[in-house]
Design an enzyme around this catalytic site. Structure first.
Site, PDB file in Angstrom:
ATOM      1  N   CYS A 176      53.567   2.770  -8.273  1.00 42.70           N
ATOM      2  CA  CYS A 176      55.012   2.704  -7.994  1.00 42.70           C
ATOM      3  C   CYS A 176      55.859   3.247  -9.140  1.00 42.70           C
ATOM      4  O   CYS A 176      57.032   3.564  -8.958  1.00 42.70           O
ATOM      5  CB  CYS A 176      55.420   1.278  -7.679  1.00 42.70           C
ATOM      6  SG  CYS A 176      54.411   0.530  -6.404  1.00 42.70           S
ATOM      7  N   HIS A 212      62.983   0.378  -8.329  1.00 43.54           N
ATOM      8  CA  HIS A 212      61.886   0.354  -7.362  1.00 43.54           C
ATOM      9  C   HIS A 212      62.134  -0.796  -6.389  1.00 43.54           C
ATOM     10  O   HIS A 212      62.514  -1.896  -6.803  1.00 43.54           O
ATOM     11  CB  HIS A 212      60.561   0.146  -8.106  1.00 43.54           C
ATOM     12  CG  HIS A 212      59.403  -0.068  -7.193  1.00 43.54           C
ATOM     13  ND1 HIS A 212      59.181   0.721  -6.081  1.00 43.54           N
ATOM     14  CD2 HIS A 212      58.392  -0.988  -7.205  1.00 43.54           C
ATOM     15  CE1 HIS A 212      58.097   0.299  -5.460  1.00 43.54           C
ATOM     16  NE2 HIS A 212      57.601  -0.734  -6.120  1.00 43.54           N
ATOM     17  N   ASN A 221      58.543  -1.257   0.778  1.00 38.52           N
ATOM     18  CA  ASN A 221      58.082  -0.725  -0.509  1.00 38.52           C
ATOM     19  C   ASN A 221      57.370   0.608  -0.270  1.00 38.52           C
ATOM     20  O   ASN A 221      56.275   0.637   0.301  1.00 38.52           O
ATOM     21  CB  ASN A 221      57.141  -1.757  -1.140  1.00 38.52           C
ATOM     22  CG  ASN A 221      56.610  -1.333  -2.499  1.00 38.52           C
ATOM     23  OD1 ASN A 221      56.713  -0.180  -2.880  1.00 38.52           O
ATOM     24  ND2 ASN A 221      56.014  -2.275  -3.211  1.00 38.52           N
TER      25      ASN A 221
HETATM   26  O1  UT7 Z   1      55.328  -2.361  -5.721  1.00 37.29           O
HETATM   27  C1  UT7 Z   1      54.236  -2.761  -6.443  1.00 37.29           C
HETATM   28  C2  UT7 Z   1      54.403  -4.058  -7.050  1.00 37.29           C
HETATM   29  N1  UT7 Z   1      54.350  -5.095  -6.056  1.00 37.29           N
HETATM   30  C3  UT7 Z   1      55.206  -6.078  -6.114  1.00 37.29           C
HETATM   31  O2  UT7 Z   1      56.084  -6.052  -6.930  1.00 37.29           O
HETATM   32  C4  UT7 Z   1      55.010  -7.245  -5.167  1.00 37.29           C
HETATM   33  C5  UT7 Z   1      55.189  -8.531  -5.914  1.00 37.29           C
HETATM   34  N2  UT7 Z   1      54.965  -9.708  -5.101  1.00 37.29           N
HETATM   35  C6  UT7 Z   1      55.788 -10.104  -4.124  1.00 37.29           C
HETATM   36  O3  UT7 Z   1      56.744  -9.449  -3.792  1.00 37.29           O
HETATM   37  C7  UT7 Z   1      55.532 -11.455  -3.491  1.00 37.29           C
HETATM   38  O4  UT7 Z   1      54.583 -12.157  -4.256  1.00 37.29           O
HETATM   39  C8  UT7 Z   1      55.026 -11.367  -2.017  1.00 37.29           C
HETATM   40  C9  UT7 Z   1      56.169 -10.895  -1.114  1.00 37.29           C
HETATM   41  C10 UT7 Z   1      53.864 -10.431  -1.900  1.00 37.29           C
HETATM   42  C11 UT7 Z   1      54.598 -12.744  -1.527  1.00 37.29           C
HETATM   43  O5  UT7 Z   1      55.676 -13.658  -1.662  1.00 37.29           O
HETATM   44  P1  UT7 Z   1      55.449 -15.080  -2.380  1.00 37.29           P
HETATM   45  O6  UT7 Z   1      56.709 -15.799  -2.320  1.00 37.29           O
HETATM   46  O7  UT7 Z   1      54.878 -14.771  -3.735  1.00 37.29           O
HETATM   47  O8  UT7 Z   1      54.419 -15.729  -1.409  1.00 37.29           O
HETATM   48  P2  UT7 Z   1      52.977 -16.317  -1.778  1.00 37.29           P
HETATM   49  O9  UT7 Z   1      52.006 -15.208  -1.970  1.00 37.29           O
HETATM   50  O10 UT7 Z   1      53.146 -17.344  -2.847  1.00 37.29           O
HETATM   51  O11 UT7 Z   1      52.628 -17.062  -0.410  1.00 37.29           O
HETATM   52  C12 UT7 Z   1      53.431 -18.153   0.052  1.00 37.29           C
HETATM   53  C13 UT7 Z   1      52.908 -18.514   1.431  1.00 37.29           C
HETATM   54  C14 UT7 Z   1      51.388 -18.617   1.496  1.00 37.29           C
HETATM   55  O12 UT7 Z   1      51.047 -19.684   2.357  1.00 37.29           O
HETATM   56  P3  UT7 Z   1      50.617 -21.116   1.745  1.00 37.29           P
HETATM   57  O13 UT7 Z   1      49.454 -20.829   0.848  1.00 37.29           O
HETATM   58  O14 UT7 Z   1      51.831 -21.597   0.983  1.00 37.29           O
HETATM   59  O15 UT7 Z   1      50.302 -21.886   2.966  1.00 37.29           O
HETATM   60  C15 UT7 Z   1      50.998 -17.312   2.141  1.00 37.29           C
HETATM   61  O16 UT7 Z   1      49.775 -17.415   2.832  1.00 37.29           O
HETATM   62  O17 UT7 Z   1      53.288 -17.505   2.369  1.00 37.29           O
HETATM   63  C16 UT7 Z   1      52.137 -17.095   3.090  1.00 37.29           C
HETATM   64  N3  UT7 Z   1      52.304 -15.707   3.466  1.00 37.29           N
HETATM   65  C17 UT7 Z   1      52.912 -15.329   4.607  1.00 37.29           C
HETATM   66  N4  UT7 Z   1      53.469 -16.049   5.600  1.00 37.29           N
HETATM   67  C18 UT7 Z   1      54.034 -15.369   6.612  1.00 37.29           C
HETATM   68  C19 UT7 Z   1      51.921 -14.599   2.803  1.00 37.29           C
HETATM   69  N5  UT7 Z   1      52.278 -13.503   3.489  1.00 37.29           N
HETATM   70  C20 UT7 Z   1      52.883 -13.939   4.611  1.00 37.29           C
HETATM   71  C21 UT7 Z   1      53.481 -13.262   5.703  1.00 37.29           C
HETATM   72  N6  UT7 Z   1      54.046 -14.025   6.684  1.00 37.29           N
HETATM   73  N7  UT7 Z   1      53.526 -11.934   5.805  1.00 37.29           N
END
Ligand code: UT7
Length: 337
Positions: A122, A264, A294
């Site tokens: 990215c 980004h 993204n």
């Molecule tokens: O561009 C390259 C660099 N990349 C980035 O900068 C991405 C950085 N990361 C992020 O933007 C975020 O971490 C994400 C958007 C990927 C995830 O958001 P989060 O708030 O960090 O969620 P999490 O991974 O902590 O997951 C929270 C919950 C989990 O469920 P439990 O374990 O709490 O039951 C996940 O399984 O959300 C769940 N989850 C979803 N639920 C519905 C993960 N993806 C989804 C989804 N829909 N698509």
């Protein structure tokens, strides 16, 4: 590229911008029919509403060439005036040759116009303008096409809700040329960073020389993007803020003087955190993540082109660009528009 020394420029400037996104729109609601997710979760956790997905016959170089044509047209340059093409991508047409070569062919560029790819995920576009700027400032090139392009939909696991809801396809391009009036167009600084200790946090494990494609790698879905989102999120807020502050400090300006941040577009919550840490209000961040998700190396040049063509970025304004992605690689660039 000319082999004879040309007149060295003290700085380069962006003389034209362009972008291209595929026609097909995929909404959050469309995705909720494919994986266990919802429009509400995606909007609230990321800010994404929809993304563009390339058509079957469309390739990375097709998108890159179209964005480049638009940038050249905007700059008022003929393709024959291009001395170097840099394509930042982690989703090349093929492992060999480079995607830049296909762009070179599509645009019918000169044989002494060099072309190569660079992979900084990215952050690729920020790395690209830093490289292009060096060529211009040492007199080896006058006009450099820097393209950020990704066709991420081909490397997504469409059954993995952790990744498939986040990414989209697209291309953005700029033409860098020598700056003639630094107060009205100059690249003022670039700051590039990398931390290899987090290389496995955002990766495609198979399909390269380390783990060549075989039946098992395909069975185990190792050719798709794998991301530890939580780990990257924490790192991204700190790193993007400090790269942005580095640009602000290096140019002897205050956060207040920055007219636009073109960041980004990975997550709206990351941008909120960056805004708070580096002191530039979120209202001055140009944000289009809702429309495209993204798009990795394409996200900054797509956003820049939209901001410029909407008339938001005006001559003489200070523009700060920053990006972070797989590697982890990240960086910032400050421009006087
Ligand atoms: O561009 C390259 C660099 N990349 C980035 O900068 C991405 C950085 N990361 C992020 O933007 C975020 O971490 C994400 C958007 C990927 C995830 O958001 P989060 O708030 O960090 O969620 P999490 O991974 O902590 O997951 C929270 C919950 C989990 O469920 P439990 O374990 O709490 O039951 C996940 O399984 O959300 C769940 N989850 C979803 N639920 C519905 C993960 N993806 C989804 C989804 N829909 N698509």
């Amino acid at each position: 590229m000319t082999s004879e020394a040309t007149i060295k420029a003290t700085a380069s400037r962006i003389g034209g911008t362009g972008h291209y996104v595929p026609e097909k729109v995929v909404t959050n609601t469309d995705l909720s029919a494919m994986v266990d997710t919802s429009d509400q979760w995606i909007r609230e956790r990321t800010g994404i509403v929809e993304r563009r997905i390339a058509g079957e016959g469309e390739s990375t170089s097709d998108m890159a060439a179209e964005a480049a044509r638009r940038a050249l047209d905007h700059a008022g340059l003929d393709p024959q005036e291009v001395d170097l093409v840099l394509v930042a991508t982690v989703t090349p047409d093929r492992p060999l040759p480079s995607t830049a070569i296909f762009v070179h062919r599509a645009l019918g560029l000169r044989h002494d116009c060099a072309a190569f790819d660079l992979a900084a995920a990215c952050a690729g576009f920020i790395y690209g303008i830093s490289i292009g700027n060096q060529y211009i400032c040492n007199g080896a090139a006058r006009n450099v096409l820097v393209i950020g392009v990704e066709l991420l939909s081909r490397v997504m696991d469409w059954s993995d809700r952790n990744t498939c809801v986040l990414f989209g396809d697209g291309a953005g391009a700029v033409v860098l040329s020598p700056s003639t009036e630094p107060h009205h167009g100059a690249l003022l600084s670039t700051h590039l960073f990398a931390d290899g200790t987090l290389a496995d946090s955002l990766t495609i494990r198979a399909g390269g020389s380390q783990q060549p494609t075989n039946y098992e790698t395909v069975q185990n879905a190792l050719h798709f993007v794998h991301m530890d989102g939580r780990e990257i999120f924490k790192f991204a807020v700190r790193a993007l803020a400090s790269a942005s502050s580095a640009a602000i400090e290096a140019n002897g300006v205050s956060a207040d003087e920055v007219d636009w941040v073109v960041p980004h577009q990975a997550n709206l919550r990351i941008l909120d955190g960056v805004s708070k840490r580096c002191g530039v209000p979120i209202e001055r961040f140009f944000i289009n993540i809702d429309k495209y998700g993204n798009t990795s190396s394409a996200s900054v040049p797509i956003a820049l082109d939209e901001a410029v063509r909407a008339g938001l970025v005006k001559s003489g304004q200070l523009v700060l660009m920053c990006a972070l992605g797989g590697g982890i690689a990240w960086g910032s660039a400050m421009l006087r528009w």
